[in-house]
Design a protein around this motif. Structure first.
Motif, PDB file in Angstrom:
ATOM      1  N   THR A 136       0.832  -1.204   0.000  1.00  0.00           N
ATOM      2  CA  THR A 136       0.000   0.000   0.000  1.00  0.00           C
ATOM      3  C   THR A 136       0.873   1.262   0.000  1.00  0.00           C
ATOM      4  N   PRO A 137       0.272   2.442  -0.260  1.00  0.00           N
ATOM      5  CA  PRO A 137       1.057   3.692  -0.253  1.00  0.00           C
ATOM      6  C   PRO A 137       1.845   3.896   1.042  1.00  0.00           C
ATOM      7  N   ILE A 138       1.272   3.509   2.182  1.00  0.00           N
ATOM      8  CA  ILE A 138       1.986   3.727   3.450  1.00  0.00           C
ATOM      9  C   ILE A 138       3.257   2.881   3.511  1.00  0.00           C
ATOM     10  N   VAL A 139       3.218   1.713   2.868  1.00  0.00           N
ATOM     11  CA  VAL A 139       4.416   0.863   2.822  1.00  0.00           C
ATOM     12  C   VAL A 139       5.484   1.534   1.941  1.00  0.00           C
ATOM     13  N   ILE A 140       5.041   2.158   0.854  1.00  0.00           N
ATOM     14  CA  ILE A 140       5.978   2.886  -0.017  1.00  0.00           C
ATOM     15  C   ILE A 140       6.627   4.032   0.763  1.00  0.00           C
ATOM     16  N   VAL A 141       5.800   4.785   1.536  1.00  0.00           N
ATOM     17  CA  VAL A 141       6.334   5.887   2.354  1.00  0.00           C
ATOM     18  C   VAL A 141       7.346   5.341   3.361  1.00  0.00           C
ATOM     19  N   VAL A 157       3.481   9.397   8.774  1.00  0.00           N
ATOM     20  CA  VAL A 157       3.064   7.997   8.972  1.00  0.00           C
ATOM     21  C   VAL A 157       2.464   7.757  10.355  1.00  0.00           C
ATOM     22  N   ASP A 158       1.694   6.673  10.441  1.00  0.00           N
ATOM     23  CA  ASP A 158       1.215   6.207  11.758  1.00  0.00           C
ATOM     24  C   ASP A 158       2.300   5.350  12.374  1.00  0.00           C
ATOM     25  N   ASP A 159       2.220   5.177  13.702  1.00  0.00           N
ATOM     26  CA  ASP A 159       3.136   4.240  14.340  1.00  0.00           C
ATOM     27  C   ASP A 159       2.784   2.826  13.899  1.00  0.00           C
ATOM     28  N   THR A 160       3.677   1.876  14.143  1.00  0.00           N
ATOM     29  CA  THR A 160       3.418   0.502  13.691  1.00  0.00           C
ATOM     30  C   THR A 160       2.346  -0.139  14.578  1.00  0.00           C
ATOM     31  N   LYS A 206      -6.663   1.199  17.976  1.00  0.00           N
ATOM     32  CA  LYS A 206      -5.872   2.027  17.040  1.00  0.00           C
ATOM     33  C   LYS A 206      -4.914   1.121  16.249  1.00  0.00           C
ATOM     34  N   GLY A 207      -4.324   0.138  16.955  1.00  0.00           N
ATOM     35  CA  GLY A 207      -3.410  -0.802  16.307  1.00  0.00           C
ATOM     36  C   GLY A 207      -4.100  -1.570  15.197  1.00  0.00           C
ATOM     37  N   LYS A 208      -5.340  -2.014  15.463  1.00  0.00           N
ATOM     38  CA  LYS A 208      -6.080  -2.781  14.455  1.00  0.00           C
ATOM     39  C   LYS A 208      -6.423  -1.905  13.246  1.00  0.00           C
ATOM     40  N   GLU A 209      -6.814  -0.649  13.512  1.00  0.00           N
ATOM     41  CA  GLU A 209      -7.131   0.290  12.425  1.00  0.00           C
ATOM     42  C   GLU A 209      -5.922   0.505  11.511  1.00  0.00           C
ATOM     43  N   VAL A 210      -4.772   0.740  12.135  1.00  0.00           N
ATOM     44  CA  VAL A 210      -3.544   0.985  11.354  1.00  0.00           C
ATOM     45  C   VAL A 210      -3.183  -0.268  10.549  1.00  0.00           C
TER      46      VAL A 210
END
Length: 518
Positions: free
Chosen positions: A22-27, A225-228, A240-244
């Protein structure tokens, strides 16, 4: 696209987790790049700056006078740059990084990966401003110390962030991507030095100031980015973890992976003393190998060449431009050879790369030592054009063999051999030992060059023999072995290490797996 041949995705009872790139992985890939670039640029920039006349005139006038004196006195060609303050300029960064790693280990766990990366970029930017604006040596050293804090925090948080964000199938590629970007940072620094050496009298300020570019990229990235998910769940933010997790995997179907992360963080919480755990007998093989790999990595002599390449080439009688140009060539060889490692590490295995490199590094260093011993006398300032090219060729052969072996594998092997309950503590020890010995080499190389002269390469080549025997007898092959099966398939099968592994501790059965076709 990741290189073919990386380890298969982790399985939980045969289940493979869903997940798109996904885009967040690219970032997060770009952030990996900036963390590595930041570190690499720092390693590469100091050598070029310390060989610039304007810089030496301002901060180290005695060294400047020595480099301009024509022979005579006790100042042999090899001793021109022998100055503790000059070495402290380079090495203070690594000592600060070593200290910062302990704090970063705490903030990464308690405050999260994102905030730790943000702190890294802020430390780094303040250090850059102090360095670029430095008026006296104290300001310069304080700037380097803050850069070191940035490096310590980034080296702890960025690889963790990556391994937790990345879909399993490209995790190996991202691991070596960090190392690749360190080498690109070194090359970029050498190119910058080559350009700024022509700007008088403040070219060195531009060199030091441009370190702010990767730091600004890391700052922006860590704000976006969000935290892991792992970090959020570990700190109790389950929803929040599940959403991310849904966001980064690009799917709603994350229950299996979410449950696994929750279980892993519960297990991690049960381990109250990871460092004490690390010292237990059954963890001795991984600890010994991780520590010695870091020591040996520094005693190949690679950082002596990377930090001080321009100074080294200038010492050997190259002109100022020629010395920076030669440093650019070695930097480019470093980048290309790291790519070789990405493609070959999972095909030919770790041991083959390390042993082949041992032979190549040994031969290169012995030949360099002989060439310099024959050609560079104390007061002679000229290597001769043909001989100079020959020295650069053998330095490049040395750098290339390091870049596809001890460079990336010094980090990869510890990260894949520690069991889960000691992995974070093991990573901290690995980083600390590496920075400690980086500091030792950075602080002593110019003095060693002065006292040992051409024999400095013979000194490093003797270490190459020792480390090659270590690999031959004590380093097992870990290619293609899933991390959770390391104990049974690697340590228990090894002639020496099996005596440390307590059979009773491992409950899962050893399953004979057919060898995958190459």
């Amino acid at each position: 696209m990741p290189a073919a041949g990386f380890s298969a995705p982790a399985r939980t009872g045969g289940v493979q987790f869903e997940g798109k790139i996904t885009p967040i992985v690219i970032v997060s890939c770009i952030m990996a790049a900036t963390g590595g670039l930041m570190f690499g640029y720092d390693v590469g920039i100091s050598g070029g700056v310390t060989s610039m006349d304007d810089f030496l005139k301002k901060f180290f006038p005695t060294v400047y006078k020595r480099t301009k004196a024509k022979g005579g006195g006790n100042d042999s060609n090899y001793c021109q740059y022998d100055n503790q303050g000059l070495q402290l300029f380079t090495s203070s960064l690594y000592l600060a990084g070593l200290t910062a790693t302990f704090f970063a280990s705490y903030t990464t766990r308690k405050l999260g990966r994102k905030l730790t990366m943000l702190m890294a970029s802020i430390f780094f930017l303040i250090g850059v401003v102090l360095n670029a604006a430095a008026q006296e040596i104290v300001m310069l050293i304080i700037g380097r110390i803050l850069l070191g804090c940035g490096v310590g925090f980034a080296n702890q948080a960025v690889p963790l962030f990556l391994s937790e964000i990345a879909p399993t199938r490209i995790r190996g590629g991202l691991n070596i991507l960090f190392q690749l970007n360190v080498t690109i940072g070194i090359l970029f620094a050498n190119l910058v030095n080559y350009g700024t050496s022509r700007i008088h009298p403040w070219g060195w300020r531009v060199s030091l100031g441009l370190a702010g570019v990767p730091a600004l990229l890391l700052l922006m990235g860590s704000l976006i980015v969000d935290d892991t998910p792992n970090s959020l769940i570990e700190r109790g933010h389950l929803e929040k973890g599940k959403e991310v997790l849904k966001k980064i995997r690009g799917t709603q179907n994350v229950e299996a992976e979410f449950e696994e992360i929750v279980m892993a963080s519960e297990a991690a919480r049960q381990v109250h003393h990871p460092f004490r755990n690390l010292l237990q007998r059954r963890n001795r093989p991984q600890l010994v190998i991780a520590v010695w790999l870091q020591v040996f990595q520094q005693f190949t002599g690679i950082n002596a060449i990377m930090f001080y390449a321009p100074v080294l080439f200038k010492t050997l009688g190259f002109g100022s431009d020629a010395s920076l140009y030669s440093a650019v060539i070695t930097g480019a060889v470093n980048v290309v050879s790291t790519l070789v490692s990405i493609y070959s590490v999972d095909k030919v295995g770790r041991r083959v790369l390390l042993l082949e490199a041992g032979v190549q590094m040994f031969i290169s260093q012995v030949i360099i030592s002989v060439l310099l011993g024959v050609k560079v006398k104390d007061q002679s300032n000229n290597l001769g054009h043909g001989m100079a090219i020959l020295v650069v060729v053998f330095v490049c052969l040395f750098v290339s063999s390091f870049a596809w072996s001890w460079g990336p594998l010094g980090w990869l092997i510890p990260s894949e051999t520690f069991p889960l309950e000691t992995r974070s503590a093991g990573q901290s020890v690995t980083v600390c030992v590496n920075l400690l010995f980086t500091f030792v080499i950075a602080q002593s190389f110019l003095s060693m060059l002065c006292h040992l002269k051409y024999a400095i390469f013979a000194f490093f080549s003797a270490w190459v023999i020792i480390m090659s025997f270590f690999v031959l007898f004590l380093l097992p092959e870990t290619k293609g072995v899933p991390i959770e099966e390391m104990a049974e398939r690697v340590w228990m099968q090894h002639w020496f290490w099996r005596r440390f592994i307590d059979d009773g501790h491992h409950h899962h059965k050893v399953v004979e797996l057919p060898q995958a076709a190459a």
